[in-house]
Write an enzyme that holds these catalytic residues in place. Structure first.
Site, short mmCIF file in Angstrom:
data_model
loop_
_atom_site.label_atom_id
_atom_site.label_comp_id
_atom_site.label_asym_id
_atom_site.label_seq_id
_atom_site.Cartn_x
_atom_site.Cartn_y
_atom_site.Cartn_z
N LYS A 117 0.83 -1.20 0.00
CA LYS A 117 0.00 0.00 0.00
C LYS A 117 0.87 1.26 0.00
CE LYS A 117 -3.53 -2.69 0.19
NZ LYS A 117 -3.02 -3.87 -0.52
C1 LIG Z 1 -9.24 -4.82 -1.53
C2 LIG Z 1 -8.48 -5.39 -0.36
N1 LIG Z 1 -9.15 -5.72 0.75
C3 LIG Z 1 -8.51 -6.22 1.83
C4 LIG Z 1 -7.15 -6.42 1.84
C5 LIG Z 1 -6.48 -7.02 3.03
O1 LIG Z 1 -5.56 -6.13 3.61
P1 LIG Z 1 -4.50 -6.66 4.70
O2 LIG Z 1 -3.41 -7.33 3.99
O3 LIG Z 1 -4.06 -5.40 5.41
O4 LIG Z 1 -5.24 -7.56 5.63
C6 LIG Z 1 -6.41 -6.07 0.70
C7 LIG Z 1 -4.96 -6.26 0.66
O5 LIG Z 1 -4.29 -6.16 -0.33
C8 LIG Z 1 -7.09 -5.55 -0.43
O6 LIG Z 1 -6.44 -5.21 -1.56
#
Ligand SMILES: Cc1ncc(COP(=O)(O)O)c(C=O)c1O
Length: 405
Positions: free
Chosen positions: A208
Site C-alpha cells: 500500500k
Molecule cells: C481490496 C483489499 N481488501 C482487503 C485487503 C487485506 O488487507 P490486509 O493485507 O491489510 O489484511 C487487501 C490487501 O491487499 C485488499 O487489496
C-alpha cells in the site's frame, strides 16, 4: 548517524515466492517498494526506549492524526485491513445464515472476512470501466438474508458511492467500505475514510502507499460503534491498558463479550505517523507517474490506461493497464517478457469466485466483466523512488513488445 535498521528494498513483498523465478532474471524494477527514511528509524528507536510497545500512546496518536487527515470522527487502529473488516462485520451483527454483497474482482480477504463471520459472500459483477461494483446489479442480488453491502474502492479508484448508498438506504442495509487501497483518494472532493458508509477499512500492508509493515485502520462517525470496536480489538476488555496504567487507584477490567486480539503495536503506529506525514509527497509522485504512463499508453491502440471517473481523484495505489490485443494470452506473454527484462508485474486483480477456496459456491449470474478484467489486466511497477529512467524502461519495453509479439 544511525546505522539503517531497515534496508530500503526490504520487507516481505519483495521476498514473495516466485516458483518460476529461476528461469528469469531477478527483477531490477520491482512492482512496488515501500519507502522509509531516518524519521521512521528514529521513531522506532523511541518506542523501544519508551518500554510501551503495543496499543499505547503512539497508537492513540496515530489514530488521532489519521482521523483528522481523512475527516472522520473516529479512527480505530488494528492489525490489518482483514481484521478491520472482520471486526466491523462482527460488530454490525453479521453472522451465520446472512449474506453480504461484494465484488468477486478483489483481493481474497474481501470475501474471507464474510466467511469468517459464518456468512456468505454474494458476488456481484463490476463496471467494465471503474472495475468497481456495478450499482445497477446490486438490487437483483438482494434477498431476505442480505445484511450488508461491502463495496471495494478497487486499487484506489473510489466506487460509485452515491448509487450504492441509494440502494443501501432503500433496503436499509449498512455499507462497509473496503478502502484497503484507497488512502488519499477523493470521492466527490472528500477523502475516502470520511465515512460515506458506516465504516471504512484501510490496509497498511507494504504494497500500500503508506505502510506500517502490516496494519489496518477503521474510520467511522458512529460514537457507540467506535467504542465497541476499540473494546473488541482488545479481547473486549472494558478498560484500556492506558487508562489502567494511568489510574491512581486499582482498576479491575471486565469482559462482557467475546473479543479478539487485533491490536496494532506502538512500533507500527510510530512508523504510521511518519508515513502519514509523507503521504502528500507519496501521492503527488504517484499521480505524476500515472500521468506519464497514461500519456505513453494512450497512443497505443492495444492498450487501455485506467479510467478515472469524473467524481474521483484516485491515489494510483496501483496502475492497472488493460491489454486489448486479439493475440491469445497476450497479457501473460507480456508479463513473462517483462520479467525476462528484469521488470516485475502482477496480473490486475483476482476473481475470488475462481479460486479453489470459493469454486464450490454456485454462481447465480455471470461475472463476465470481473473475469475479463482479471484475464486482461496487468499491474505495472509504481513506487515512490521509481526514477524517470526506470519508468521509461517499463514504457519502452511494453511498447516494443507490442510490436514484436
Ligand atoms: C481490496 C483489499 N481488501 C482487503 C485487503 C487485506 O488487507 P490486509 O493485507 O491489510 O489484511 C487487501 C490487501 O491487499 C485488499 O487489496
Amino acid at each position: 548517524m544511525l546505522t539503517p535498521l531497515i534496508p530500503q528494498t526490504g520487507l516481505s513483498l519483495l521476498m514473495e515466492k516466485q516458483t518460476e523465478m529461476s528461469a528469469f532474471a531477478k527483477p531490477s524494477i520491482p512492482v512496488a517498494k515501500p519507502y522509509f527514511g531516518e524519521a521512521e528509524e528514529q521513531a522506532i528507536i523511541q518506542v523501544l526506549r519508551s518500554g510501551w510497545v503495543t496499543q499505547g500512546p503512539l497508537v492513540a496518536e496515530f489514530e488521532q492524526s489519521f482521523a483528522k487527515y481523512v475527516g472522520a470522527k473516529h479512527a480505530i487502529a488494528v492489525s490489518s485491513c482483514t481484521t478491520a473488516l472482520h471486526l466491523c462485520l462482527y460488530a454490525l451483527g453479521i453472522g451465520p445464515g446472512d449474506e453480504v454483497i461484494c465484488p468477486s474482482y478483489s483481493f481474497i480477504a474481501t470475501a474471507n472476512v464474510i466467511v469468517h463471520c459464518g456468512a456468505q459472500p454474494i458476488f456481484v459483477d463490476i463496471d467494465s470501466q471503474t472495475y468497481n461494483l456495478d450499482p445497477a446489479l446490486i438490487p437483483g442480488a438482494i434477498t431476505s438474508r442480505t445484511k450488508a453491502i461491502l463495496p471495494v474502492h478497487q486499487v484506489g479508484i473510489p466506487a460509485p458511492m452515491q448509487e450504492i448508498l441509494a440502494v443501501a438506504r432503500h433496503y436499509n442495509l449498512p455499507v462497509i467500505e473496503d478502502a484497503a487501497c484507497a488512502i488519499g483518494s477523493h470521492y466527490c472532493g472528500e477523502l475516502i475514510g470520511k465515512p460515506i458508509g458506516v465504516v471504512a477499512c484501510f490496509s497498511f500492508h507494504p504494497r500500500k502507499i503508506m505502510t506500517t509493515g502490516d496494519g489496518g485502520m477503521i474510520t467511522t462517525n458512529d460514537d457507540e460503534l467506535a467504542a465497541r470496536l476499540k473494546r473488541l480489538r482488545q479481547h473486549a476488555m472494558s478498560t484500556s491498558d492506558m487508562v489502567r496504567h494511568s489510574a491512581s487507584r486499582v482498576v479491575f477490567e471486565t469482559y462482557n463479550e467475546v473479543g479478539y486480539n487485533y491490536r496494532m503495536t506502538d512500533i507500527q503506529a510510530a512508523i504510521g505517523i511518519e508515513q502519514l506525514n509523507r503521504l502528500p509527497d507519496f501521492l503527488a509522485k504517484r499521480r505524476m507517474q500515472a500521468v506519464r504512463y497514461t500519456e505513453a499508453f494512450s497512443q497505443e491502440e492495444w492498450l487501455e490506461p485506467p479510467f478515472v471517473p469524473e467524481y474521483a481523484t484516485p491515489n494510483f495505489q496501483s496502475y492497472i493497464l488493460k491489454i486489448k490485443s486479439p493475440v491469445p494470452n497476450m497479457r501473460d506473454k507480456l508479463m513473462d517478457d517483462l520479467l525476462r527484462r528484469g521488470i516485475a508485474t502482477r496480473r490486475g486483480v483476482i476473481c475470488i469466485h475462481r479460486e479453489k477456496a470459493y469454486i464450490s459456491q454456485k454462481l447465480q449470474w455471470p461475472l463476465s466483466e470481473s473475469e475479463l478484467a482479471t484475464d486482461t489486466t496487468i499491474t505495472l511497477p509504481l513506487y515512490h523512488t521509481m526514477t524517470i529512467e526506470e519508468q521509461d524502461t517499463v514504457i519502452s519495453s511494453i511498447i516494443e513488445m507490442g510490436r514484436t509479439i
